[in-house]
Design a protein around this motif. Sequence first.
Motif, short mmCIF file in Angstrom:
data_model
loop_
_atom_site.label_atom_id
_atom_site.label_comp_id
_atom_site.label_asym_id
_atom_site.label_seq_id
_atom_site.Cartn_x
_atom_site.Cartn_y
_atom_site.Cartn_z
N TYR A 19 -14.51 0.19 3.75
CA TYR A 19 -13.17 -0.23 3.33
C TYR A 19 -13.07 -0.20 1.80
O TYR A 19 -12.04 0.21 1.25
CB TYR A 19 -12.87 -1.63 3.86
N LEU A 20 -14.14 -0.62 1.11
CA LEU A 20 -14.11 -0.61 -0.35
C LEU A 20 -14.18 0.81 -0.92
O LEU A 20 -13.68 1.06 -2.01
CB LEU A 20 -15.26 -1.45 -0.90
N ASN A 22 -12.56 3.20 0.24
CA ASN A 22 -11.18 3.68 0.37
C ASN A 22 -11.15 5.12 0.89
O ASN A 22 -10.52 6.00 0.30
CB ASN A 22 -10.44 3.55 -0.96
N GLU A 29 -4.45 0.24 4.90
CA GLU A 29 -4.81 -0.96 4.15
C GLU A 29 -4.19 -2.15 4.84
O GLU A 29 -3.12 -2.07 5.41
CB GLU A 29 -4.30 -0.89 2.71
N ASP A 33 -1.59 -2.53 -2.12
CA ASP A 33 -2.00 -2.94 -3.46
C ASP A 33 -0.82 -3.13 -4.42
O ASP A 33 -1.00 -3.73 -5.48
CB ASP A 33 -2.96 -1.91 -4.06
N ASN A 40 -4.59 -7.42 -3.93
CA ASN A 40 -6.04 -7.21 -4.05
C ASN A 40 -6.86 -8.22 -3.26
O ASN A 40 -8.09 -8.22 -3.36
CB ASN A 40 -6.45 -7.26 -5.52
N GLU A 43 -9.35 -6.51 -0.75
CA GLU A 43 -10.54 -5.97 -1.40
C GLU A 43 -11.49 -7.08 -1.83
O GLU A 43 -12.71 -6.93 -1.75
CB GLU A 43 -10.17 -5.10 -2.61
N THR A 47 -15.27 -7.47 -0.53
CA THR A 47 -16.38 -7.58 -1.48
C THR A 47 -17.23 -8.81 -1.18
O THR A 47 -18.46 -8.74 -1.18
CB THR A 47 -15.84 -7.65 -2.92
#
Length: 84
Positions: A19-20, A22, A29, A33, A40, A43, A47
């Motif tokens: 997913y990070l 992209n 998503e 964004d 965000n 994300e 993380t």
Amino acid sequence: MKFIRDLVVLASGILSALYLLNISFGVAEFIPDNIPIFGNLDEAAATGLLINCLAYFGLNVGQLFRRKDEAAKPPPKTHDIDVS
């Protein structure tokens, strides 16, 4: 049971890393964004999940950014004093 837990943690780590990266180029998503502040958060969650998965398998990413002298320093001693 530990094997199943390891597989679940590994799968969630792989999914959060994908997913990070992209791979879908922003097509898939959870939160777009271009939404201010909230854009965000997905994300950030991915993380955090990836960091926790890495820590589960023994790779503590938080230790990578510490100074060597801080890691070797013993924790400060505290004293509990009652003042009347």
